[in-house]
Design a protein around this motif. Structure first.
Motif, PDB file in Angstrom:
ATOM      1  N   ILE A 190       0.865  -1.185   0.000  1.00 47.09           N
ATOM      2  CA  ILE A 190       0.000   0.000   0.000  1.00 47.09           C
ATOM      3  C   ILE A 190       0.897   1.229   0.000  1.00 47.09           C
ATOM      4  CG2 ILE A 190      -1.827   1.255   1.235  1.00 47.09           C
ATOM      5  CD1 ILE A 190      -2.760  -1.444   2.399  1.00 47.09           C
ATOM      6  N   ASN A 191       0.853   1.961  -1.102  1.00 46.98           N
ATOM      7  CA  ASN A 191       1.711   3.144  -1.247  1.00 46.98           C
ATOM      8  C   ASN A 191       3.183   2.793  -1.025  1.00 46.98           C
ATOM      9  OD1 ASN A 191       2.144   5.771  -1.812  1.00 46.98           O
ATOM     10  ND2 ASN A 191       1.602   6.556   0.220  1.00 46.98           N
ATOM     11  N   GLY A 192       3.595   1.625  -1.523  1.00 49.12           N
ATOM     12  CA  GLY A 192       5.001   1.202  -1.423  1.00 49.12           C
ATOM     13  C   GLY A 192       5.390   0.629  -0.075  1.00 49.12           C
ATOM     14  N   TRP A 228      -5.752  -3.836   7.616  1.00 50.68           N
ATOM     15  CA  TRP A 228      -5.860  -3.236   6.282  1.00 50.68           C
ATOM     16  C   TRP A 228      -7.040  -3.853   5.518  1.00 50.68           C
ATOM     17  CZ3 TRP A 228      -5.062  -6.483   1.936  1.00 50.68           C
ATOM     18  CH2 TRP A 228      -4.482  -7.725   2.227  1.00 50.68           C
ATOM     19  N   GLU A 232      -8.468  -0.062   0.186  1.00 49.76           N
ATOM     20  CA  GLU A 232      -7.575   1.086   0.412  1.00 49.76           C
ATOM     21  C   GLU A 232      -7.063   1.633  -0.930  1.00 49.76           C
ATOM     22  OE1 GLU A 232      -4.926   1.072   3.722  1.00 49.76           O
ATOM     23  OE2 GLU A 232      -6.063  -0.507   4.714  1.00 49.76           O
ATOM     24  N   ALA A 233      -7.146   2.950  -1.058  1.00 47.23           N
ATOM     25  CA  ALA A 233      -6.916   3.591  -2.362  1.00 47.23           C
ATOM     26  C   ALA A 233      -5.544   3.269  -2.959  1.00 47.23           C
ATOM     27  CB  ALA A 233      -7.083   5.102  -2.205  1.00 47.23           C
ATOM     28  N   GLU A 234      -4.505   3.246  -2.127  1.00 53.54           N
ATOM     29  CA  GLU A 234      -3.149   3.096  -2.668  1.00 53.54           C
ATOM     30  C   GLU A 234      -2.693   1.637  -2.753  1.00 53.54           C
ATOM     31  OE1 GLU A 234      -1.368   5.819  -3.520  1.00 53.54           O
ATOM     32  OE2 GLU A 234      -2.862   7.253  -2.815  1.00 53.54           O
ATOM     33  N   LEU A 235      -3.633   0.701  -2.588  1.00 52.55           N
ATOM     34  CA  LEU A 235      -3.242  -0.728  -2.598  1.00 52.55           C
ATOM     35  C   LEU A 235      -2.909  -1.163  -4.030  1.00 52.55           C
ATOM     36  CD1 LEU A 235      -4.896  -3.616  -0.637  1.00 52.55           C
ATOM     37  CD2 LEU A 235      -4.339  -3.901  -3.051  1.00 52.55           C
ATOM     38  N   THR A 236      -1.675  -1.674  -4.223  1.00 51.52           N
ATOM     39  CA  THR A 236      -1.267  -2.077  -5.574  1.00 51.52           C
ATOM     40  C   THR A 236      -1.003  -3.575  -5.702  1.00 51.52           C
ATOM     41  OG1 THR A 236       0.973  -1.482  -4.937  1.00 51.52           O
ATOM     42  CG2 THR A 236      -0.252   0.139  -6.238  1.00 51.52           C
ATOM     43  N   GLU A 237      -0.765  -4.260  -4.553  1.00 54.39           N
ATOM     44  CA  GLU A 237      -0.430  -5.682  -4.619  1.00 54.39           C
ATOM     45  C   GLU A 237      -0.953  -6.395  -3.379  1.00 54.39           C
ATOM     46  OE1 GLU A 237       3.710  -6.818  -5.206  1.00 54.39           O
ATOM     47  OE2 GLU A 237       4.165  -4.796  -5.861  1.00 54.39           O
ATOM     48  N   GLY A 259      -4.417  -4.824  -8.235  1.00 54.94           N
ATOM     49  CA  GLY A 259      -3.392  -4.042  -8.954  1.00 54.94           C
ATOM     50  C   GLY A 259      -3.548  -4.234 -10.447  1.00 54.94           C
TER      51      GLY A 259
END
Ligand code: PDD
Length: 285
Positions: A190-192, A228, A232-237, A259
């Motif tokens: 999430i956001n790195g 979590w 969540e908006a920034e979740l990429t993986e 993602g």
């Protein structure tokens, strides 16, 4: 190859390695277990597994029938009877055999079983496509920190996942936070930042989880142990970890892509770093 198991003091061919029908493990799931990986004859974090076994046993008032160093020696001997290059050791301890009564008699002799067999690795296809998971509301008991042999909810979760063409079920708390899988811990990028549920009564303290967090920190990835959600908006993986999977990317959840729908860079890196650690072990054995 006929497998050899250790059961209550004896090495026996697997087919002959049996326990009493009144064993409390059979009747009440009154026991605990561990699964330990062994690569090229080197056990992965054996101490941590044995300590977790002891903690699980103590939590339900079972005294292990031997010391941890004695148990480690027995595990090695069982492995030596079944020396697969990639091996999976299963250790189960139950309260013992007695006429059926919910309240256990004092002084029972625990039953202990150890097996060692080939550890199948996730297929190349699963690694390149990622895992397909579903979520279900958590219906397990409130002591998931104990590695109990009472795994009925895990069986149901796996069956439901398979029925929907998926590999794993992740349990959600009442607010929709992802806790863990039926037999895995789960994480998100999430956001790195690598995020995973904190250790409490709702998750097992996975030995692989600990390794994943450690290699992540070593390589400069920020780690957050906090509840979590998938939304969540920034979740990429997403990814999951266990002794039998190392780290695996999770690319679909409930039929939707996570993602890009392909294994993400953090999952790939963590998997590679972890496998490098395992390789180092193999080379030193
Ligand atoms: N399962 N969470 C649950 C509920 C588990 O059952 C497991 C392991 C894990 C991961 O723990 P570890 O990294 O120590 O393997 C998390 C084992 C592999 C099993 O039941 O076969």
């Amino acid at each position: 190859m006929t497998l050899t198991a250790w059961v209550n003091g004896r090495f026996l061919p697997l087919d002959e390695a049996t326990v009493h029908i009144e064993d409390r493990g059979f009747q009440f799931a009154d026991g605990v277990y561990e699964v330990i990986a062994c690569f090229g004859g080197t056990f992965l974090d054996m101490d941590a597994h044995l300590k977790r076994l002891q903690r699980s046993a103590e939590s339900i008032n079972i005294d292990l029938p031997m010391t941890l160093p004695e148990l480690a020696t027995l595990i090695e001997q069982t492995y030596n009877h079944n020396p697969f290059d990639d091996a999976m050791i299963y250790v189960q301890v139950t309260r013992g055999a007695a006429p059926r009564s919910h309240l256990p008699n004092a002084g029972l002799t625990p039953t202990m079983v150890i097996t060692s067999r080939h550890l199948p690795m996730p297929s190349a296809e699963k690694i390149s496509d990622g895992i397909n998971a579903i979520t279900l509301e958590d219906m397990r008991w409130k002591r998931c920190d104990i590695k109990s042999i009472a795994l009925l909810t895990s069986v149901i979760g796996k069956q439901e996942a398979a029925y929907r063409g998926a590999d794993e079920t992740f349990w959600l708390d009442a607010d929709g936070h992802l806790l863990e899988g039926c037999a895995t811990n789960c994480f998100a990028a999430i956001n790195g930042v690598l995020v995973t549920h904190p250790l409490d009564h709702q998750v097992l303290g996975g030995i692989t989880r600990r390794m994943v967090l450690s290699v992540a920190r070593t390589h400069g990835i920020t780690v957050q142990e906090r509840p979590w959600m998938l939304s969540e908006a920034e979740l990429t993986e997403c990814m999951m970890s266990s002794t039998t999977n190392a780290v695996m990317p999770v690319c679909h959840i409930n039929g939707e892509v996570v993602g890009t729908g392909e294994p993400g860079p953090m999952a790939i890196q963590l998997r590679n770093w972890l496998l490098d650690e395992f390789d180092k072990l193999k080379r030193h054995s």
